[in-house]
Design an enzyme around this catalytic site. Structure first.
Site, PDB file in Angstrom:
ATOM      1  N   GLU A 140     -10.116  -9.927  -7.343  1.00  0.00           N
ATOM      2  CA  GLU A 140      -8.999  -8.981  -7.219  1.00  0.00           C
ATOM      3  C   GLU A 140      -7.893  -9.218  -8.252  1.00  0.00           C
ATOM      4  O   GLU A 140      -7.268  -8.258  -8.713  1.00  0.00           O
ATOM      5  CB  GLU A 140      -8.414  -9.078  -5.803  1.00  0.00           C
ATOM      6  CG  GLU A 140      -9.392  -8.582  -4.741  1.00  0.00           C
ATOM      7  CD  GLU A 140      -8.866  -8.728  -3.318  1.00  0.00           C
ATOM      8  OE1 GLU A 140      -7.741  -9.241  -3.133  1.00  0.00           O
ATOM      9  OE2 GLU A 140      -9.590  -8.321  -2.395  1.00  0.00           O
ATOM     10  N   TYR A 162     -12.362  -1.839  -3.428  1.00  0.00           N
ATOM     11  CA  TYR A 162     -12.858  -2.121  -2.073  1.00  0.00           C
ATOM     12  C   TYR A 162     -14.384  -2.020  -1.984  1.00  0.00           C
ATOM     13  O   TYR A 162     -14.923  -1.722  -0.913  1.00  0.00           O
ATOM     14  CB  TYR A 162     -12.206  -1.163  -1.076  1.00  0.00           C
ATOM     15  CG  TYR A 162     -10.798  -1.539  -0.680  1.00  0.00           C
ATOM     16  CD1 TYR A 162     -10.539  -2.741  -0.013  1.00  0.00           C
ATOM     17  CD2 TYR A 162      -9.717  -0.699  -0.935  1.00  0.00           C
ATOM     18  CE1 TYR A 162      -9.254  -3.090   0.371  1.00  0.00           C
ATOM     19  CE2 TYR A 162      -8.424  -1.035  -0.549  1.00  0.00           C
ATOM     20  CZ  TYR A 162      -8.214  -2.242   0.101  1.00  0.00           C
ATOM     21  OH  TYR A 162      -6.945  -2.583   0.499  1.00  0.00           O
ATOM     22  N   THR A 222      -5.277  -7.548  10.529  1.00  0.00           N
ATOM     23  CA  THR A 222      -5.540  -6.238   9.901  1.00  0.00           C
ATOM     24  C   THR A 222      -5.115  -5.088  10.811  1.00  0.00           C
ATOM     25  O   THR A 222      -4.508  -4.120  10.358  1.00  0.00           O
ATOM     26  CB  THR A 222      -7.053  -6.105   9.595  1.00  0.00           C
ATOM     27  OG1 THR A 222      -7.452  -7.244   8.818  1.00  0.00           O
ATOM     28  CG2 THR A 222      -7.355  -4.838   8.832  1.00  0.00           C
ATOM     29  N   ARG A 265       2.751  -6.629   9.409  1.00  0.00           N
ATOM     30  CA  ARG A 265       2.030  -5.510  10.024  1.00  0.00           C
ATOM     31  C   ARG A 265       2.540  -5.219  11.429  1.00  0.00           C
ATOM     32  O   ARG A 265       2.629  -4.045  11.828  1.00  0.00           O
ATOM     33  CB  ARG A 265       0.531  -5.794  10.006  1.00  0.00           C
ATOM     34  CG  ARG A 265      -0.044  -5.647   8.586  1.00  0.00           C
ATOM     35  CD  ARG A 265      -1.405  -6.238   8.486  1.00  0.00           C
ATOM     36  NE  ARG A 265      -2.079  -5.948   7.232  1.00  0.00           N
ATOM     37  CZ  ARG A 265      -3.112  -6.641   6.767  1.00  0.00           C
ATOM     38  NH1 ARG A 265      -3.577  -7.676   7.461  1.00  0.00           N
ATOM     39  NH2 ARG A 265      -3.675  -6.326   5.624  1.00  0.00           N
ATOM     40  N   ARG A 290      -1.921 -14.329   4.348  1.00  0.00           N
ATOM     41  CA  ARG A 290      -2.595 -13.705   5.500  1.00  0.00           C
ATOM     42  C   ARG A 290      -1.786 -13.897   6.790  1.00  0.00           C
ATOM     43  O   ARG A 290      -1.693 -12.988   7.625  1.00  0.00           O
ATOM     44  CB  ARG A 290      -4.007 -14.262   5.647  1.00  0.00           C
ATOM     45  CG  ARG A 290      -4.929 -13.730   4.546  1.00  0.00           C
ATOM     46  CD  ARG A 290      -6.234 -14.497   4.444  1.00  0.00           C
ATOM     47  NE  ARG A 290      -7.028 -14.440   5.665  1.00  0.00           N
ATOM     48  CZ  ARG A 290      -7.728 -13.370   6.054  1.00  0.00           C
ATOM     49  NH1 ARG A 290      -7.710 -12.276   5.320  1.00  0.00           N
ATOM     50  NH2 ARG A 290      -8.423 -13.399   7.158  1.00  0.00           N
ATOM     51  N   LYS A 293       0.828  -1.204   0.000  1.00  0.00           N
ATOM     52  CA  LYS A 293       0.000   0.000   0.000  1.00  0.00           C
ATOM     53  C   LYS A 293       0.872   1.268   0.000  1.00  0.00           C
ATOM     54  O   LYS A 293       2.088   1.191   0.172  1.00  0.00           O
ATOM     55  CB  LYS A 293      -0.906  -0.034   1.236  1.00  0.00           C
ATOM     56  CG  LYS A 293      -1.875  -1.225   1.237  1.00  0.00           C
ATOM     57  CD  LYS A 293      -2.813  -1.162   2.436  1.00  0.00           C
ATOM     58  CE  LYS A 293      -3.799  -2.313   2.422  1.00  0.00           C
ATOM     59  NZ  LYS A 293      -4.826  -2.161   3.487  1.00  0.00           N
ATOM     60  N   ASN A 312      -1.927   0.010   6.989  1.00  0.00           N
ATOM     61  CA  ASN A 312      -1.399  -1.273   7.468  1.00  0.00           C
ATOM     62  C   ASN A 312      -0.494  -1.980   6.455  1.00  0.00           C
ATOM     63  O   ASN A 312      -0.403  -3.202   6.427  1.00  0.00           O
ATOM     64  CB  ASN A 312      -2.558  -2.170   7.955  1.00  0.00           C
ATOM     65  CG  ASN A 312      -3.512  -2.553   6.838  1.00  0.00           C
ATOM     66  OD1 ASN A 312      -3.389  -2.078   5.720  1.00  0.00           O
ATOM     67  ND2 ASN A 312      -4.457  -3.429   7.143  1.00  0.00           N
ATOM     68  N   HIS A 327      -1.914  -5.486   1.631  1.00  0.00           N
ATOM     69  CA  HIS A 327      -3.220  -6.136   1.459  1.00  0.00           C
ATOM     70  C   HIS A 327      -3.003  -7.548   0.934  1.00  0.00           C
ATOM     71  O   HIS A 327      -2.073  -7.785   0.171  1.00  0.00           O
ATOM     72  CB  HIS A 327      -4.070  -5.356   0.445  1.00  0.00           C
ATOM     73  CG  HIS A 327      -5.290  -6.101  -0.015  1.00  0.00           C
ATOM     74  ND1 HIS A 327      -6.455  -6.107   0.707  1.00  0.00           N
ATOM     75  CD2 HIS A 327      -5.497  -6.915  -1.080  1.00  0.00           C
ATOM     76  CE1 HIS A 327      -7.343  -6.879   0.088  1.00  0.00           C
ATOM     77  NE2 HIS A 327      -6.778  -7.373  -1.006  1.00  0.00           N
ATOM     78  N   PHE A 360     -15.402   3.388   7.254  1.00  0.00           N
ATOM     79  CA  PHE A 360     -14.046   3.781   6.844  1.00  0.00           C
ATOM     80  C   PHE A 360     -13.854   3.781   5.323  1.00  0.00           C
ATOM     81  O   PHE A 360     -12.763   4.053   4.830  1.00  0.00           O
ATOM     82  CB  PHE A 360     -13.004   2.859   7.496  1.00  0.00           C
ATOM     83  CG  PHE A 360     -13.214   1.380   7.230  1.00  0.00           C
ATOM     84  CD1 PHE A 360     -12.781   0.803   6.044  1.00  0.00           C
ATOM     85  CD2 PHE A 360     -13.824   0.565   8.176  1.00  0.00           C
ATOM     86  CE1 PHE A 360     -12.971  -0.553   5.796  1.00  0.00           C
ATOM     87  CE2 PHE A 360     -14.016  -0.795   7.942  1.00  0.00           C
ATOM     88  CZ  PHE A 360     -13.578  -1.349   6.741  1.00  0.00           C
TER      89      PHE A 360
END
Ligand code: CMP
Length: 142
Positions: A129, A52, A94, A105, A88, A12, A115, A118, A60
């Site tokens: 995606e 998203y 998250t 993270r 993950r 990100k 964070n 993704h 958010f």
């Protein structure tokens, strides 16, 4: 057993800003995953909102689309055994405050929004995606 899967990951804008692109990729490759597609780009706010879309009702959502379009990102497809859950686990929770020690993270992220990284949260998400960014001819399985 999930078998060989593909998953989408994004470094990100905060991850690019902090110069941890290489660290993120090193962790994925180090776990045995193959990078089978990769590029840097900047999303428009509209594109980030579409990516998203599942979160459109969340409080958010607007901030998330703004943040994700605030600078360049690195998007990649990772392939390997159980790739979705493996990514993950390597990312951590998250919310970085809840992320296990040694995860991306926990080591780098500032907040639940900023964070660093993704990863697709399910095979259904990966199916949406991956083609969002890469046509099948742009994915190089080994
Ligand atoms: P990601 O894994 O990319 O999926 C959705 C993103 O929304 C998530 O990472 C966070 O960046 C963001 N997010 C999730 N929950 C919250 C929250 N409670 N507040 C702000 N941002 C959030």
């Amino acid at each position: 057993m999930p078998g060989v899967e593909r998953t989408l990951s994004i470094v990100k804008p905060d991850g690019v800003e902090k110069n941890v692109i290489g660290d993120v990729i090193r962790r994925f490759e180090g776990s045995g995953l193959d990078v089978v597609a990769l590029k840097m780009l900047r999303l428009s706010p509209e594109e980030a909102g579409r990516f998203y879309y599942v979160h459109r009702e969340r409080p958010f959502y607007r901030d998330l689309a703004g943040y994700m379009s605030s600078g360049p990102v690195v998007v990649m497809v990772l392939e390997g055994e159980g790739a979705i859950n493996r990514v993950r686990e390597i990312m951590g929770a998250t919310d970085p405050a809840k992320a296990a020690p040694g995860t991306i993270r926990a080591d780098h992220a500032e907040s639940i929004e900023r964070n660093i990284v993704h990863g697709s949260d399910s095979s259904g998400s990966a199916d949406f995606e991956i083609p969002f960014f890469f046509p099948e001819v742009g994915i190089f399985s080994r």
